[in-house]
Design a protein around this motif. Structure first.
Motif, PDB file in Angstrom:
ATOM      1  N   CYS A  44       0.841  -1.188   0.000  1.00 33.48           N
ATOM      2  CA  CYS A  44       0.000   0.000   0.000  1.00 33.48           C
ATOM      3  C   CYS A  44       0.883   1.247   0.000  1.00 33.48           C
ATOM      4  O   CYS A  44       1.989   1.247   0.535  1.00 33.48           O
ATOM      5  CB  CYS A  44      -0.882  -0.009   1.244  1.00 33.48           C
ATOM      6  SG  CYS A  44      -1.958   1.404   1.396  1.00 33.48           S
ATOM      7  N   ASN A  46      -7.029   2.291   4.106  1.00 33.86           N
ATOM      8  CA  ASN A  46      -6.056   1.471   3.400  1.00 33.86           C
ATOM      9  C   ASN A  46      -4.811   1.180   4.226  1.00 33.86           C
ATOM     10  O   ASN A  46      -4.154   0.160   4.015  1.00 33.86           O
ATOM     11  CB  ASN A  46      -5.627   2.148   2.099  1.00 33.86           C
ATOM     12  CG  ASN A  46      -6.768   2.250   1.126  1.00 33.86           C
ATOM     13  OD1 ASN A  46      -7.640   1.395   1.085  1.00 33.86           O
ATOM     14  ND2 ASN A  46      -6.786   3.330   0.360  1.00 33.86           N
ATOM     15  N   MET A  47      -4.467   2.075   5.128  1.00 36.26           N
ATOM     16  CA  MET A  47      -3.253   1.895   5.923  1.00 36.26           C
ATOM     17  C   MET A  47      -3.593   2.073   7.396  1.00 36.26           C
ATOM     18  O   MET A  47      -3.918   3.170   7.837  1.00 36.26           O
ATOM     19  CB  MET A  47      -2.162   2.892   5.509  1.00 36.26           C
ATOM     20  CG  MET A  47      -0.888   2.656   6.279  1.00 36.26           C
ATOM     21  SD  MET A  47       0.576   3.413   5.593  1.00 36.26           S
ATOM     22  CE  MET A  47       0.593   2.869   3.935  1.00 36.26           C
ATOM     23  N   GLU A  69       0.171   5.454   0.702  1.00 36.53           N
ATOM     24  CA  GLU A  69      -0.794   6.476   1.087  1.00 36.53           C
ATOM     25  C   GLU A  69      -0.105   7.836   1.037  1.00 36.53           C
ATOM     26  O   GLU A  69       1.024   7.992   1.509  1.00 36.53           O
ATOM     27  CB  GLU A  69      -1.305   6.189   2.493  1.00 36.53           C
ATOM     28  CG  GLU A  69      -2.535   6.932   2.880  1.00 36.53           C
ATOM     29  CD  GLU A  69      -3.785   6.434   2.177  1.00 36.53           C
ATOM     30  OE1 GLU A  69      -4.620   7.279   1.806  1.00 36.53           O
ATOM     31  OE2 GLU A  69      -3.947   5.211   2.000  1.00 36.53           O
TER      32      GLU A  69
END
Length: 162
Positions: free
Chosen positions: A33, A61-62, A35
């Motif tokens: 991922c 997402n993180m 970000e």
């Protein structure tokens, strides 16, 4: 599992990015991922308090574990200091999350005791393998007095008649 977080501060564009890598194959880290954050937003969160910074870093997402986020926040705070590096790489071992500092101290103390040779209460392997089973349990009546707890059904004779 090994993990790596790469934190990059781009002062020209006013962006902060965090990349998360994990060891999916042996000795090979793969990008999971990435970000991107507005650097001004991160500065504002940092000025409020540490928890605000951590909350600003966590997204859908993180969402790294608390111990990881603490170290990532430390690296980001350091990056925003005048003359500091604009990138950081943080490495983590997942098993470190499960070891408490108390357990580590207990293990270190135990290793020190083992090194001394004193207080070693472990049994010798030869003692474990000793084949001293000369006790005659039948003479003592232990085996003879056992009660059967399983009864065979009258319908189940044990013979197959076909």
């Amino acid at each position: 599992m090994k993990q790596k977080y790469v934190v990059l501060l781009d002062n020209e564009n006013g962006k902060l990015s965090i990349q998360e890598y994990a060891e999916l194959d042996k000795e090979m880290l793969s990008l999971l991922c990435e970000e991107a954050y507005d650097a001004k937003m991160i500065k504002v969160a940092m000025q409020k308090d540490r928890n605000s910074l951590i909350q600003a870093l966590r997204t859908h997402n993180m969402y790294p574990p608390g111990a990881y986020t603490e170290r990532i926040a430390d690296a980001i705070i350091e990056m925003f200091q005048p003359g500091a590096n604009t990138s950081a790489e943080l490495f983590f071992e997942e098993r470190d999350l499960f070891e408490s500092p108390d357990e580590e101290m207990d293990l270190e103390d135990k290793e020190e005791d083992d090194d001394d040779g004193e207080g070693d209460s472990t049994m010798d392997v030869d003692d474990l393998l000793d084949d001293d089973t000369e006790d005659d349990y039948e003479e003592k009546g232990i085996i003879k007095d056992l009660q059967k707890t399983i009864k065979v059904s009258d319908a189940d004779t044990g013979s197959d008649e076909a």
